[in-house]
Each structure stands twice: as structure tokens, then as C-alpha cells.
Design an enzyme around this catalytic site. Structure first.
Site, short mmCIF file in Angstrom:
data_model
loop_
_atom_site.label_atom_id
_atom_site.label_comp_id
_atom_site.label_asym_id
_atom_site.label_seq_id
_atom_site.Cartn_x
_atom_site.Cartn_y
_atom_site.Cartn_z
N CYS A 155 0.79 -1.23 0.00
CA CYS A 155 0.00 0.00 0.00
C CYS A 155 0.82 1.29 0.00
O CYS A 155 0.25 2.38 0.00
CB CYS A 155 -0.97 -0.03 1.17
N HIS B 36 -1.86 8.74 4.96
CA HIS B 36 -2.21 7.37 4.59
C HIS B 36 -3.64 7.11 5.05
O HIS B 36 -4.44 6.58 4.30
CB HIS B 36 -1.22 6.39 5.21
N GLU C 194 -0.21 6.85 12.93
CA GLU C 194 0.20 7.88 11.97
C GLU C 194 0.08 9.27 12.59
O GLU C 194 1.00 10.10 12.45
CB GLU C 194 -0.65 7.80 10.71
N LYS D 108 -8.88 8.60 1.29
CA LYS D 108 -9.46 7.25 1.34
C LYS D 108 -10.90 7.30 1.83
O LYS D 108 -11.67 6.36 1.60
CB LYS D 108 -8.61 6.34 2.24
N HIS E 158 -9.61 2.42 0.05
CA HIS E 158 -8.18 2.12 0.07
C HIS E 158 -7.85 1.43 -1.25
O HIS E 158 -8.16 0.25 -1.45
CB HIS E 158 -7.84 1.22 1.25
N PHE F 48 1.89 -2.93 4.94
CA PHE F 48 2.18 -4.09 5.76
C PHE F 48 3.66 -4.44 5.67
O PHE F 48 4.32 -4.21 4.65
CB PHE F 48 1.35 -5.29 5.30
#
Length: 401
Positions: free
Chosen positions: A162, A293, A304, A323, A328, A388
Site C-alpha cells: 500500500c 495514509h 500515523e 481514502k 483504500h 504491511f
């Protein structure tokens, strides 16, 4: 080292295809979320996603035959075609081997993989369609761009999940800054697919109806799809051809803490921000807006936000997550963030975080630009991308001086 600028934008998203439609979607806080139609989601408790309903590849593509390429490759090629058209460049004016593509992805052509797997389960290996098997390789995403635009330079697909689009932009930046290329197409593409939807549901990270980043009651992501490609040039090349220049890529930062398969690491993310600032030769106080993000999960948004607070201290710029509008989009996510940040600089506004209703007391120093776009002078944007495995990538974009 050459300076690197953005001269073309190619968004293919659930809130609009092309620069004008995407910009309008951002400014009006449009939601691109709808019931899933690309696979049978009736067995899932949660059945919404950010699909691109009006994507007709045959209307956008000139050389890539949609019948021979997977949906993610189609997104990548179509987004690159749009970026090329938006740039106004004459392709014949650039040597083909001085132009290349770098495309980030999470799922690659997983829709194709699911289709051939179903054939194999149903009738054995002999029932697997050779034509579909030929579409499986994730490397075809970048190859689709080069095929569509007749490029002979770099062709690279990066599967850093991502944050992959920011990795791609950083790679393209290096190619241009060091003189290895004159023009690069960089960003990401992914498609809504069953395995990602199921995987995030099993992780407990999927919300039911609406993604609400930074809201107290946020409950998870919605998967999304699309293609987000930026056309980048070295500054002298762009000026020599009289290009319209949107913004400059100031630099980027990458790190990988590999601390946990899915949990973000606050210290590592904060350090990635500092690395990006050093690489771009800016200070935290120079940043006017952070394209977060911002997945909408309790853990991601908290980590974050606190990493941002660690780096920016008492002077925290507005932080919003698109998003909330498009879902996403996996490997395309930070590509869409980069396009949104570029448009924020160009048109002087902050994209909103929609679906936001209740302040989170733990994030009370954060301004999420709730629900409505805001006019603002934006000179420097920080575009966050996390993945991830601790794959962190941050790109800094600025107004051209």
C-alpha cells in the site's frame, strides 16, 4: 542532479476519471463508495467498495487490447494515457528509450489469478485458459504502460503493497534526477478483488459502509481500485518544450522496520518523515498540508497521527485522507495522494476527510479538514504511504520556484 517536476496527471478513480473530474470530486467531497459488483459479495457482512463504475478501457486505450490484459494493467495503461494527454507532450519529441514506467501494486492481477484458480478447481489444470494464464504476471502492469505508450525505457512493477506508488515515484525521481531518463510515468494500479476484501475482513480491518479516518468511531477500511499515474520530467526538459508545470517532486524517504506483519510502527514512521524532509531539504514547518495514509482503522490512524505529532510538534499542518472518498486503493493509494497533493498546490485547496463527525480526544491536535474542502495557499505537500511489513514511503511535492 536534475530537478524533477510533475507535468501530467492521470487519475482513474471512483470519484472521477481524468484530471478535471477527479479534481471536482476532491473539491466537492464526493463519495465513490458503492455496493460491490465485480464479484459476488453476498456472503460477506460488508459489501461496499470503491469500484470504478464508468471505466471503459476501450474508450481510453489505443494499443492495449483489453481482452488480453487484466483489469489492473488496464487501469495502469489508461491512467498513463491520460497523464500523457494531460502533459501536452509530443511523444515523437522524446527518444523512446529515454522514457519509462514504474508502477506500484498490492494485488497485481489477482482478479485473473482468482479466475484461473476457479477453472483449475472446477476442471483440473487442463481447464485453465492459457490466455488468462498469460495475464497473471504482476510485471505486466508496467509493461502495459510501455506497450500503450510505445516506450522503450524502464519497465518496472514494484509490489511494496500500500505504499508502492510512493516507492514508484521515488524510483522515477532518481531516474530523472541522475539523468538516466528524460520522462517517467510513475504511480500505481490495483483492482477490487475477493481475496483482499476477504483478507481485510478476516483481519477485522474492514468497515461496513463508510470509511471515517481520524474520527473517534472509525472502524476500518473499504477496499478500492483504480490507476493513478503521474508524468514526471526533469525541469530543463519540461521548460525547453514549454510544458505546463504543476509542481516539483522535492524528494522522498523510504524505510522498512519489518517490526510486524500488519501493525504500523510509530518510531519508524516518524523517522521516515524526517528522512523525507532531509532528502527534500525542507523543515517540518515548511509543510502546508499532509495527504495522510489515513486508512480509517483505529490502529493506523492513531499511530500515523502520533508520529506526525512527534515530528511536527506544536506546528501541525492540516492532515486529511482521501481514502474517505475513494476507499483504500492499495498499491495506487499514494499515487492518488500524490495527484491530490499536486492539485492542492495548483488550485489552492485542501481535500477533505469526509464521513467525519466526532473528534477523537486522543487526536485533538489534528485538523482532518472535516467534510468540506478548504481554500488554502499550499506550497509544500507531504504525501504519506505505509504498508504491511513496515514498508514506509513518503514523497514531498512543492510549488515550482
Amino acid at each position: 542532479m536534475n530537478r524533477v517536476v510533475v507535468t501530467g496527471l492521470g487519475p482513474v478513480s471512483s470519484i472521477g476519471i481524468g484530471v478535471s473530474a477527479f479534481n471536482d470530486g476532491l473539491r466537492t467531497g464526493r463519495s465513490g463508495i458503492s455496493p460491490i459488483s465485480s464479484f459476488d459479495a453476498s456472503g460477506f457482512p460488508h459489501r461496499n467498495a470503491g469500484e470504478v463504475p464508468d471505466f471503459h478501457p476501450d474508450r481510453l486505450l489505443r494499443r492495449v487490447d483489453p481482452a488480453r490484459w487484466g483489469r489492473s494493467s488496464q487501469f495502469a495503461a489508461a491512467a498513463a494515457r491520460l497523464a500523457l494527454a494531460d502533459s501536452g507532450i509530443d511523444p515523437a519529441s522524446v527518444e523512446a528509450d529515454r522514457v519509462g514506467a514504474v508502477v506500484g501494486t498490492t494485488s497485481g492481477e489477482s482478479v485473473v489469478v482468482e479466475a484461473v484458480t476457479a477453472q483449475q478447481v472446477e476442471g483440473g489444470f487442463g481447464q485453465m485458459d492459457p490466455g488468462l494464464l498469460g495475464q497473471v504476471t504482476a510485471g505486466r502492469l508496467a509493461h502495459a504502460v510501455n506497450t500503450e505508450l510505445e516506450l522503450a525505457g524502464e519497465s518496472l512493477t514494484l509490489a511494496t503493497a500500500c505504499s508502492a506508488s510512493n516507492y514508484a515515484i521515488g524510483y522515477a525521481y532518481d531516474m530523472l534526477a541522475t539523468g538516466e531518463a528524460d520522462v517517467m510515468f510513475a504511480g500505481g494500479a490495483d483492482s477490487v478483488c475477493r481475496w483482499a476484501h476477504a483478507g481485510f475482513y478476516r483481519l477485522g480491518a474492514l468497515t461496513a459502509d463508510a470509511c471515517s479516518p481520524f474520527d473517534r468511531d472509525r472502524s476500518g477500511i473499504l477496499t478500492g481500485e483504480g490507476g493513478a499515474i503521474l508524468m514526471l520530467e526533469n525541469l530543463d526538459h519540461a521548460r525547453d518544450r514549454g510544458a505546463r508545470i504543476y509542481a516539483e517532486v522535492l524528494g522522498y524517504g523510504l524505510n522498512c522496520d519489518a517490526n510486524h506483519p500488519v501493525a504500523p510502527d510509530r518510531t519508524s514512521i516518524a523517522e521516515c518523515m524526517r528522512m523525507a524532509h532531509r532528502n527534500a531539504s525542507i523543515k517540518p514547518e515548511d509543510v502546508d498540508y499532509i495527504s495522510a495514509h489515513g486508512t480509517g482503522t483505529p490502529a493506523n490512524d492513531s499511530v500515523e497521527a502520533h508520529a506526525i505529532l512527534d515530528v511536527f510538534g506544536d506546528r501541525v499542518p492540516p492532515v486529511s485522507s482521501i481514502k474517505s472518498m475513494i476507499g483504500h486503493t492499495m498499491g495506487a493509494a499514494s499515487g492518488f495522494g500524490a495527484i491530490a497533493g499536486t492539485l492542492a498546490i495548483t488550485h489552492g485547496f485542501l481535500p477533505p476527510t469526509i464521513n467525519w463527525s466526532t473528534p477523537d480526544p486522543a487526536l485533538d491536535r489534528l485538523d482532518p479538514v472535516p467534510n468540506t474542502a478548504r481554500q488554502a495557499a499550499v506550497r509544500v505537500v507531504q504525501n504519506n504511504g505505509f504498508a504491511f511489513g513496515g514498508n514506509n514511503a513518503i514523497v514531498l511535492i512543492g510549488a515550482v520556484e
